[in-house]
Design a protein around this motif. Structure first.
Motif, PDB file in Angstrom:
ATOM      1  N   TRP A   1      -7.257  -2.206   7.396  1.00 35.28           N
ATOM      2  CA  TRP A   1      -6.090  -1.532   7.010  1.00 35.28           C
ATOM      3  C   TRP A   1      -5.827  -0.378   7.994  1.00 35.28           C
TER       4      TRP A   1
ATOM      5  N   ASP B   1      -8.038   0.120  -4.843  1.00 37.26           N
ATOM      6  CA  ASP B   1      -9.032   0.981  -4.365  1.00 37.26           C
ATOM      7  C   ASP B   1      -8.336   1.891  -3.349  1.00 37.26           C
ATOM      8  N   THR B   2      -8.831   3.106  -3.100  1.00 36.79           N
ATOM      9  CA  THR B   2      -8.408   4.087  -2.364  1.00 36.79           C
ATOM     10  C   THR B   2      -9.423   4.555  -1.035  1.00 36.79           C
ATOM     11  N   ALA B   3      -8.831   4.653   0.238  1.00 33.63           N
ATOM     12  CA  ALA B   3     -10.041   5.048   1.111  1.00 33.63           C
ATOM     13  C   ALA B   3      -9.223   6.374   1.791  1.00 33.63           C
TER      14      ALA B   3
ATOM     15  N   CYS C   1       0.639  -1.231  -0.095  1.00 30.45           N
ATOM     16  CA  CYS C   1       0.094   0.012   0.005  1.00 30.45           C
ATOM     17  C   CYS C   1       1.043   1.347   0.110  1.00 30.45           C
TER      18      CYS C   1
ATOM     19  N   LEU D   1     -10.360  -3.178   1.802  1.00 24.88           N
ATOM     20  CA  LEU D   1      -9.946  -2.411   0.738  1.00 24.88           C
ATOM     21  C   LEU D   1      -9.476  -3.272  -0.387  1.00 24.88           C
TER      22      LEU D   1
ATOM     23  N   ALA E   1      -9.110   1.217   9.822  1.00 25.61           N
ATOM     24  CA  ALA E   1     -10.218   0.951   9.012  1.00 25.61           C
ATOM     25  C   ALA E   1     -11.607   1.285   9.902  1.00 25.61           C
TER      26      ALA E   1
ATOM     27  N   ASN F   1      -4.452   0.458  -1.998  1.00 22.28           N
ATOM     28  CA  ASN F   1      -4.233  -0.808  -2.031  1.00 22.28           C
ATOM     29  C   ASN F   1      -3.525  -0.981  -3.237  1.00 22.28           C
TER      30      ASN F   1
END
Length: 337
Positions: free
Chosen positions: A271, A313-315, A240, A309, A302, A262
């Motif tokens: 995460w 993808d992005t958070a 990541c 995730l 998270a 990720n």
């Protein structure tokens, strides 16, 4: 803080049912002592269970079971694992299976052999700023031991599980609020381990004992024979990238955004992003994630609603913090997992 003494990895809650709790440093009672970074087992459970008012309701399963067995007293006195007759003695004095309680009956529930105690995530082979909470500043000697490679947390902790020599021996000077902060080199290990602390006062016999559950990040440790995956099991690599950026500042505080992507091939579960910031910054609230803090170390984990995730993808999460410094907040040593 000098670059050498920077914390290489942050205090993190164990990835189990129950989520996370802020680990802000709290002053211990008089005549007491325990590690606060990495958090001792009793301190981690105390912070995990803090609730409205004076209630203690742990969310972590191991902590909750310990409270059922022993009540909340050991957590309210999280720094009280004391043997007045200890005189710094270790092997042959504290019985196997009772290392975490120091043989003190009131803390026996915290000897329970299990792999889901709240843990601190550390980067093996780097320098870490240890924080030890003590009620009264006075001359002291502190020794930190660590479990051997291949340690099984599901069995009773025995002296033979620990490396024979401490990896840190320190005589730190007390700081503000009854705490001692000192840098130390972490062993080059990976996986779940226990750091065992022995704190004595020169010229006296009082000795404080404690277990800090940790997870060393780094190359995966070789699995034990009982945990060897079947030939049909495939593990995808996890990697990541992360950033922490200030979005707003004002006198006495700031707002920041935390982003994680990720970049690996596998799904990231529970995460987290962790970083270093100035000592006086205090995280107060967060959104789209759960916050933690131990001294200058911050972390966003998270949220319970979206713990996974997917690859690519992005958070994004955010937090508010207070500060007494006028300079622009600076975030360093950013890592994720």
């Amino acid at each position: 803080m000098t670059p050498k003494a920077k914390v290489a990895a942050a205090v993190a809650a164990v990835v189990v049912v129950g989520g996370l709790t802020t680990l802000a440093l709290r002053r211990p009672a008089e005549a007491s002592g325990a590690l606060q970074a990495p958090a001792s087992r009793t301190y981690a459970c105390y912070m995990d269970g803090k609730a409205a008012g004076d209630e203690i309701r742990p969310k972590n399963a191991a902590c909750a079971d310990a409270v059922k067995a022993a009540g909340t007293g050991p957590l309210r006195e999280w720094s009280g694992v004391l043997r007045a007759d200890g005189a710094g003695r270790t092997r042959g004095f504290i019985p196997d299976g009772k290392l975490c309680s120091g043989g003190v009956a009131a803390y026996a529930a915290y000897d329970a052999p299990r792999a889901d105690w709240p843990a601190t995530v550390l980067q093996g082979g780097t320098t870490f700023d240890f924080v030890y909470g003590a009620g009264q500043p006075r001359p002291t000697k502190l020794k930190l031991y660590v479990t051997k490679d291949g340690f099984n947390p599901s069995g009773p902790l025995k002296w033979d599980d620990l490396e024979e020599q401490p990896f840190v021996t320190a005589d730190p000077r007390p700081g503000p609020g009854g705490t001692y902060s000192f840098p130390g080199e972490l062993p080059a290990k990976s996986g779940r381990h226990v750091i065992y602390s022995v704190w004595t006062r020169p010229g006296g016999t009082e000795t404080f004992y404690g277990c800090s559950d940790v997870i060393f990040s780094g190359p995966a440790a070789a699995p034990s024979p009982s945990a060897v995956p079947s030939p049909t099991t495939t593990f995808l690599p996890i990697s990541c990238t992360a950033t922490v950026k200030t979005t707003k500042t004002w006198r006495g505080g700031f707002q920041a955004t935390v982003t994680i992507k990720n970049t690996g091939e596998g799904v990231m579960n529970q995460w987290y992003v962790q970083w270093m910031m100035q000592m006086d910054a205090k995280m107060k609230s967060a959104w789209d994630g759960t916050l933690m803090q131990s001294g200058p170390v911050g972390m966003i984990h998270a949220p319970d609603s979206k713990p996974r995730l997917q690859p690519g993808d992005t958070a994004t999460a955010g937090f508010l913090a207070t500060t007494t410094e006028t300079r622009h907040p600076k975030f360093t040593d950013i890592s994720c997992g």
